[in-house]
Motif scaffolding. Structure first.
Motif, PDB file in Angstrom:
ATOM      1  N   VAL A   1       0.883  -1.376  -0.027  1.00 42.65           N
ATOM      2  CA  VAL A   1       0.028  -0.012   0.080  1.00 42.65           C
ATOM      3  C   VAL A   1       1.049   1.383  -0.162  1.00 42.65           C
ATOM      4  O   VAL A   1       2.065   1.275   0.598  1.00 42.65           O
ATOM      5  CB  VAL A   1      -0.880   0.022   1.433  1.00 42.65           C
ATOM      6  N   THR A   2       0.400   2.414  -0.336  1.00 39.83           N
ATOM      7  CA  THR A   2       0.896   3.563  -0.227  1.00 39.83           C
ATOM      8  C   THR A   2       0.691   4.191   1.022  1.00 39.83           C
ATOM      9  O   THR A   2      -0.223   3.732   1.926  1.00 39.83           O
ATOM     10  CB  THR A   2       0.354   4.683  -1.374  1.00 39.83           C
ATOM     11  N   GLY A   3       1.213   5.393   1.424  1.00 42.20           N
ATOM     12  CA  GLY A   3       1.219   6.173   2.447  1.00 42.20           C
ATOM     13  C   GLY A   3       2.122   5.757   3.681  1.00 42.20           C
ATOM     14  O   GLY A   3       3.213   5.195   3.298  1.00 42.20           O
ATOM     15  N   ALA A   4       1.886   6.122   4.881  1.00 42.27           N
ATOM     16  CA  ALA A   4       2.720   5.742   6.061  1.00 42.27           C
ATOM     17  C   ALA A   4       3.037   4.378   6.280  1.00 42.27           C
ATOM     18  O   ALA A   4       4.255   3.932   6.677  1.00 42.27           O
ATOM     19  CB  ALA A   4       2.150   6.419   7.393  1.00 42.27           C
ATOM     20  N   ALA A   5       2.290   3.446   6.125  1.00 43.01           N
ATOM     21  CA  ALA A   5       2.585   1.986   5.990  1.00 43.01           C
ATOM     22  C   ALA A   5       2.909   1.465   4.667  1.00 43.01           C
ATOM     23  O   ALA A   5       2.670   2.046   3.722  1.00 43.01           O
ATOM     24  CB  ALA A   5       1.337   1.138   6.613  1.00 43.01           C
TER      25      ALA A   5
ATOM     26  N   GLU B   1      -9.487  -0.471 -11.860  1.00 39.04           N
ATOM     27  CA  GLU B   1      -8.116  -0.505 -11.816  1.00 39.04           C
ATOM     28  C   GLU B   1      -7.478   0.372 -10.495  1.00 39.04           C
ATOM     29  O   GLU B   1      -6.286   0.054  -9.984  1.00 39.04           O
ATOM     30  CB  GLU B   1      -7.306   0.363 -13.114  1.00 39.04           C
ATOM     31  N   VAL B   2      -8.262   0.919 -10.009  1.00 42.39           N
ATOM     32  CA  VAL B   2      -7.940   1.684  -8.454  1.00 42.39           C
ATOM     33  C   VAL B   2      -8.748   1.273  -7.341  1.00 42.39           C
ATOM     34  O   VAL B   2      -9.667   1.017  -7.399  1.00 42.39           O
ATOM     35  CB  VAL B   2      -8.139   3.264  -8.847  1.00 42.39           C
ATOM     36  N   GLU B   3      -7.776   0.583  -6.626  1.00 39.36           N
ATOM     37  CA  GLU B   3      -8.154   0.180  -5.277  1.00 39.36           C
ATOM     38  C   GLU B   3      -7.708   0.826  -4.153  1.00 39.36           C
ATOM     39  O   GLU B   3      -6.550   1.029  -4.138  1.00 39.36           O
ATOM     40  CB  GLU B   3      -7.907  -1.626  -5.303  1.00 39.36           C
ATOM     41  N   ALA B   4      -8.613   1.208  -3.111  1.00 40.44           N
ATOM     42  CA  ALA B   4      -7.957   2.019  -2.255  1.00 40.44           C
ATOM     43  C   ALA B   4      -8.605   1.567  -0.793  1.00 40.44           C
ATOM     44  O   ALA B   4      -9.691   1.050  -0.755  1.00 40.44           O
ATOM     45  CB  ALA B   4      -8.440   3.561  -2.318  1.00 40.44           C
ATOM     46  N   GLN B   5      -7.855   1.654   0.249  1.00 39.19           N
ATOM     47  CA  GLN B   5      -8.289   1.631   1.559  1.00 39.19           C
ATOM     48  C   GLN B   5      -8.620   2.937   2.220  1.00 39.19           C
ATOM     49  O   GLN B   5      -7.388   3.740   2.211  1.00 39.19           O
ATOM     50  CB  GLN B   5      -7.482   0.677   2.436  1.00 39.19           C
TER      51      GLN B   5
ATOM     52  N   LEU C   1      -3.514   3.634  -1.263  1.00 42.62           N
ATOM     53  CA  LEU C   1      -3.733   2.865  -2.667  1.00 42.62           C
ATOM     54  C   LEU C   1      -3.321   1.578  -2.388  1.00 42.62           C
ATOM     55  O   LEU C   1      -2.003   1.427  -2.017  1.00 42.62           O
ATOM     56  CB  LEU C   1      -3.405   3.698  -3.709  1.00 42.62           C
ATOM     57  N   ILE C   2      -3.997   0.389  -2.662  1.00 42.49           N
ATOM     58  CA  ILE C   2      -3.178  -0.779  -2.951  1.00 42.49           C
ATOM     59  C   ILE C   2      -2.537  -0.915  -4.212  1.00 42.49           C
ATOM     60  O   ILE C   2      -3.279  -0.731  -5.269  1.00 42.49           O
ATOM     61  CB  ILE C   2      -4.474  -1.985  -2.947  1.00 42.49           C
TER      62      ILE C   2
END
Length: 321
Positions: free
Chosen positions: A94-98, A232-236, A304-305
């Motif tokens: 995933v993108t972001g802090a983690a 195409e775009v999967e997000a948490q 984003l995944i």
């Protein structure tokens, strides 16, 4: 996948045990066409029909979501190590802090303590974790389907069930556990095969499968990568929601066709929402037009995944991730 493939897969997601003839009648295609296309997708591994437990209701375990930070350059190895664990349901980059997001199911509180404090941190490359415990699930991935069917078609595949007053906690008998494991291995296994493998009568097999599904101890699922369906775009989305608004926000979000998963959790953020859409512009519209007007949502963190290593306890090959 072409348009017809995506419609057929969506139909299988709505009703994973439907016959090819039933799906054909609903989508307006010949049974042979439906069988040829779906059997090809299943044999190639693009689609896998399985089943997942409602862990909280069945007592199967305690689901938790992990944010995992890793040392530079170790993300693929850490993700692969997490995906190799039998207790992880999903693992994503995933993108972001983690760097990695994962969901695992711990059988007991004591086991959860050991997993989080010893086993996960023992993986080479793990630098830190944050944990969110699932308190209530509004929608599971098994209840989501790609948005390629009309409401009428969905209704024909999934007739409205009569309301049932279900207990918050239920359990599986030894026989039901055996049946459940067969369905997890193959969600389309025939009743005759179940009866023969377990040494029970055909009516008993039918009745016990129906009971498992009606009591929502087990949910059938047709697993496929959203990108193969044109999403195409999967997000948490991690949401901070005022406690009194959790039910209302959860119910509202699950009405949106892009929401694959929604659950209330412990921790800094109190709700996790997983979304699959075709384009970044669709995610922006979801944020501004669906999440934005919800007054009880006070903060949103979007990640984003970028790759799925595991979904629904199924390891994902690079070809289909």
């Amino acid at each position: 996948m072409d348009v017809l493939d995506r419609r057929l897969v969506a139909a299988l997601q709505v009703s994973p045990r439907a016959s090819w003839g039933e799906i054909g009648r609903v989508v307006g295609e010949h049974e042979r066409t439906v069988a040829r296309r779906l059997q090809r997708l299943i044999s190639e591994g693009a689609v896998q029909v399985t089943a997942i437990y409602d862990d909280l209701r069945s007592g199967h375990g305690r689901p938790v979501h992990l944010h995992v930070q890793v040392r530079p350059g170790t993300a693929p190895a850490v993700a692969d190590a997490l995906a190799g664990r039998a207790d992880t349901r999903s693992v994503y980059s995933v993108t972001g802090a983690a760097d990695i997001g994962a969901e695992l199911v711990a059988p007991t509180r004591a086991a959860l303590h050991e997993i989080l404090n010893v086993e996960v941190h023992g993986i080479d490359g793990v630098a830190g974790t944050q944990t969110q415990v699932v308190l209530h699930t509004f929608r599971t991935v098994a209840e989501w389907h790609a948005p390629y069917l009309t409401d009428e078609e969905v209704g024909l595949l999934r007739p409205a069930a009569a309301p049932v007053d279900l207990p918050d906690h239920d359990g599986l008998s030894p026989l039901e556990s055996e049946i459940a494991e067969l369905l997890v291995a193959d969600g389309r296994i025939g009743f005759t095969a179940i009866a023969e493998q377990l040494g029970i009568s055909l009516p008993t097999a039918r009745r016990r499968v129906a009971s498992l599904l009606e009591r929502r101890l087990l949910m059938l699922r047709a697993e496929v990568e959203p990108s193969l369906l044109g999403l195409e775009v999967e997000a948490q989305l991690w949401l901070r929601v005022r406690p009194h608004g959790l039910d209302q926000v959860g119910e509202r979000l699950t009405k949106d066709p892009g929401v694959r998963y929604c659950a209330a959790t412990s921790g800094t953020y109190t709700m996790l929402v997983q979304v699959a859409v075709a384009h970044e512009a669709d995610l922006y519209r979801f944020l501004t037009e669906v999440v934005g007007p919800l007054d009880d949502v006070t903060d949103v963190n979007v990640t984003l995944i970028t790759r799925a290593y595991k979904r629904g306890f199924l390891r994902k090959s690079l070809e289909f991730s």
